[in-house]
Design an enzyme around this catalytic site. Structure first.
Site, PDB file in Angstrom:
ATOM      1  N   HIS A 127      -2.100  -5.484   1.596  1.00  0.00           N
ATOM      2  CA  HIS A 127      -3.393  -6.145   1.425  1.00  0.00           C
ATOM      3  C   HIS A 127      -3.144  -7.619   1.166  1.00  0.00           C
ATOM      4  O   HIS A 127      -2.159  -7.976   0.523  1.00  0.00           O
ATOM      5  CB  HIS A 127      -4.121  -5.542   0.218  1.00  0.00           C
ATOM      6  CG  HIS A 127      -5.295  -6.360  -0.248  1.00  0.00           C
ATOM      7  ND1 HIS A 127      -6.495  -6.340   0.403  1.00  0.00           N
ATOM      8  CD2 HIS A 127      -5.419  -7.239  -1.267  1.00  0.00           C
ATOM      9  CE1 HIS A 127      -7.330  -7.171  -0.215  1.00  0.00           C
ATOM     10  NE2 HIS A 127      -6.705  -7.727  -1.231  1.00  0.00           N
ATOM     11  N   GLU A 168      -9.460 -10.149  -7.644  1.00  0.00           N
ATOM     12  CA  GLU A 168      -8.537  -9.032  -7.402  1.00  0.00           C
ATOM     13  C   GLU A 168      -7.332  -9.094  -8.335  1.00  0.00           C
ATOM     14  O   GLU A 168      -6.865  -8.061  -8.828  1.00  0.00           O
ATOM     15  CB  GLU A 168      -8.109  -9.038  -5.932  1.00  0.00           C
ATOM     16  CG  GLU A 168      -9.278  -8.697  -5.004  1.00  0.00           C
ATOM     17  CD  GLU A 168      -9.005  -8.933  -3.532  1.00  0.00           C
ATOM     18  OE1 GLU A 168      -9.910  -8.693  -2.723  1.00  0.00           O
ATOM     19  OE2 GLU A 168      -7.879  -9.374  -3.185  1.00  0.00           O
ATOM     20  N   LYS A 189       0.823  -1.209   0.000  1.00  0.00           N
ATOM     21  CA  LYS A 189       0.000   0.000   0.000  1.00  0.00           C
ATOM     22  C   LYS A 189       0.863   1.267   0.000  1.00  0.00           C
ATOM     23  O   LYS A 189       2.068   1.213   0.255  1.00  0.00           O
ATOM     24  CB  LYS A 189      -0.947  -0.052   1.205  1.00  0.00           C
ATOM     25  CG  LYS A 189      -1.943  -1.229   1.143  1.00  0.00           C
ATOM     26  CD  LYS A 189      -2.921  -1.177   2.313  1.00  0.00           C
ATOM     27  CE  LYS A 189      -3.945  -2.302   2.216  1.00  0.00           C
ATOM     28  NZ  LYS A 189      -4.955  -2.200   3.312  1.00  0.00           N
ATOM     29  N   TYR A 224     -12.502  -1.580  -3.675  1.00  0.00           N
ATOM     30  CA  TYR A 224     -13.037  -1.748  -2.323  1.00  0.00           C
ATOM     31  C   TYR A 224     -14.556  -1.571  -2.279  1.00  0.00           C
ATOM     32  O   TYR A 224     -15.103  -1.236  -1.227  1.00  0.00           O
ATOM     33  CB  TYR A 224     -12.351  -0.772  -1.365  1.00  0.00           C
ATOM     34  CG  TYR A 224     -10.955  -1.202  -0.960  1.00  0.00           C
ATOM     35  CD1 TYR A 224     -10.761  -2.320  -0.146  1.00  0.00           C
ATOM     36  CD2 TYR A 224      -9.829  -0.501  -1.372  1.00  0.00           C
ATOM     37  CE1 TYR A 224      -9.487  -2.729   0.240  1.00  0.00           C
ATOM     38  CE2 TYR A 224      -8.547  -0.895  -0.993  1.00  0.00           C
ATOM     39  CZ  TYR A 224      -8.385  -2.010  -0.179  1.00  0.00           C
ATOM     40  OH  TYR A 224      -7.132  -2.409   0.204  1.00  0.00           O
ATOM     41  N   ASN A 242      -2.011   0.263   6.763  1.00  0.00           N
ATOM     42  CA  ASN A 242      -1.520  -1.003   7.313  1.00  0.00           C
ATOM     43  C   ASN A 242      -0.647  -1.803   6.344  1.00  0.00           C
ATOM     44  O   ASN A 242      -0.586  -3.025   6.424  1.00  0.00           O
ATOM     45  CB  ASN A 242      -2.679  -1.824   7.877  1.00  0.00           C
ATOM     46  CG  ASN A 242      -3.687  -2.232   6.831  1.00  0.00           C
ATOM     47  OD1 ASN A 242      -3.553  -1.868   5.672  1.00  0.00           O
ATOM     48  ND2 ASN A 242      -4.686  -2.992   7.228  1.00  0.00           N
TER      49      ASN A 242
HETATM   50  P1  ATP Z   1      -7.152  -5.959   3.302  1.00  0.00           P
HETATM   51  O1  ATP Z   1      -8.495  -6.238   2.634  1.00  0.00           O
HETATM   52  O2  ATP Z   1      -6.536  -4.643   2.874  1.00  0.00           O
HETATM   53  O3  ATP Z   1      -6.178  -7.100   3.322  1.00  0.00           O
HETATM   54  P2  ATP Z   1      -8.333  -6.647   5.765  1.00  0.00           P
HETATM   55  O4  ATP Z   1      -9.057  -7.721   5.035  1.00  0.00           O
HETATM   56  O5  ATP Z   1      -7.420  -7.025   6.880  1.00  0.00           O
HETATM   57  O6  ATP Z   1      -7.479  -5.735   4.819  1.00  0.00           O
HETATM   58  P3  ATP Z   1     -10.787  -5.118   5.700  1.00  0.00           P
HETATM   59  O7  ATP Z   1     -11.717  -5.184   6.840  1.00  0.00           O
HETATM   60  O8  ATP Z   1     -11.105  -5.807   4.412  1.00  0.00           O
HETATM   61  O9  ATP Z   1      -9.357  -5.559   6.267  1.00  0.00           O
HETATM   62  O10 ATP Z   1     -10.525  -3.578   5.405  1.00  0.00           O
HETATM   63  C1  ATP Z   1      -9.868  -3.176   4.224  1.00  0.00           C
HETATM   64  C2  ATP Z   1      -8.894  -2.069   4.551  1.00  0.00           C
HETATM   65  O11 ATP Z   1      -9.618  -0.900   4.998  1.00  0.00           O
HETATM   66  C3  ATP Z   1      -7.948  -2.360   5.723  1.00  0.00           C
HETATM   67  O12 ATP Z   1      -6.816  -3.087   5.320  1.00  0.00           O
HETATM   68  C4  ATP Z   1      -7.577  -0.976   6.191  1.00  0.00           C
HETATM   69  O13 ATP Z   1      -6.594  -0.357   5.331  1.00  0.00           O
HETATM   70  C5  ATP Z   1      -8.889  -0.228   6.021  1.00  0.00           C
HETATM   71  N1  ATP Z   1      -9.715  -0.255   7.223  1.00  0.00           N
HETATM   72  C6  ATP Z   1     -10.386  -1.300   7.743  1.00  0.00           C
HETATM   73  N2  ATP Z   1     -11.074  -0.963   8.849  1.00  0.00           N
HETATM   74  C7  ATP Z   1     -10.826   0.363   9.038  1.00  0.00           C
HETATM   75  C8  ATP Z   1     -11.253   1.321  10.000  1.00  0.00           C
HETATM   76  N3  ATP Z   1     -12.079   0.986  11.000  1.00  0.00           N
HETATM   77  N4  ATP Z   1     -10.775   2.578   9.871  1.00  0.00           N
HETATM   78  C9  ATP Z   1      -9.967   2.931   8.859  1.00  0.00           C
HETATM   79  N5  ATP Z   1      -9.539   2.075   7.910  1.00  0.00           N
HETATM   80  C10 ATP Z   1      -9.956   0.818   8.004  1.00  0.00           C
END
Ligand code: ATP
Length: 137
Positions: free
Chosen positions: A115, A126, A9, A49, A112
């Site tokens: 992904h 994806e 990211k 997303y 974070n």
């Molecule tokens: P990814 O899909 O990126 O691997 P994930 O599956 O661990 O992450 P998801 O719940 O799908 O998490 O959320 C997608 C992304 O949105 C997260 O990786 C993070 O960057 C962001 N995100 C998730 N929850 C929050 C939140 N509460 N506040 C801000 N950003 C968030």
């Protein structure tokens, strides 16, 4: 063997951590099938997303994911999806296990670092978002 999809990211790419993260990924047994440096427009981030579009963080997430270059990659390994989720750690780095990519490189719950697809079906969707059939060898 099977496949997963990852993005490094904008926070991690911008901090110069792409090489170190790719090294951890390769050392964990994942093979690179396809990889590119690219950049998402806000619209493209919104499409990627779309599953989160009703969530309160959706607007911020699209702005963040389009804020700078990323790496998109398809990875191959036995049990790829689950093993990669283990390697990256919990979504929130505060909850991520020691030694995971997010524990080491993530700045916050939103920024974070990486992904990882959450299912074989989403990994295929994806991967196809970024790569043509020819690129997916
Ligand atoms: P990814 O899909 O990126 O691997 P994930 O599956 O661990 O992450 P998801 O719940 O799908 O998490 O959320 C997608 C992304 O949105 C997260 O990786 C993070 O960057 C962001 N995100 C998730 N929850 C929050 C939140 N509460 N506040 C801000 N950003 C968030």
């Amino acid at each position: 063997t099977n496949r997963t999809f990852t993005m490094i990211k904008p926070d991690a790419f911008g901090a110069g951590n792409a090489g170190a993260i790719l090294k951890m990924i390769e050392e964990s047994g994942f093979k690179l099938v396809a990889m590119k440096v690219t950049r998402l427009s806000a619209e493209a981030a919104g499409q990627f997303y779309a599953v989160h579009k009703e969530r309160p963080f959706y607007g911020d997430l699209c702005a963040y994911m389009s804020s700078g270059p990323i790496i998109a990659a398809i990875l191959e390994k036995e049990n790829a999806v689950a093993d990669f989720r283990t390697l990256i750690g919990a979504t929130n780095p505060a909850n991520a296990a020691e030694g995971t990519i997010r524990k080491i490189f993530a700045k916050s719950l939103e920024e974070n670092a990486v992904h990882g697809s959450d299912s074989d079906e989403n990994a295929a969707i994806e991967g196809s978002f970024f790569f043509s059939d020819l690129e997916k060898v």
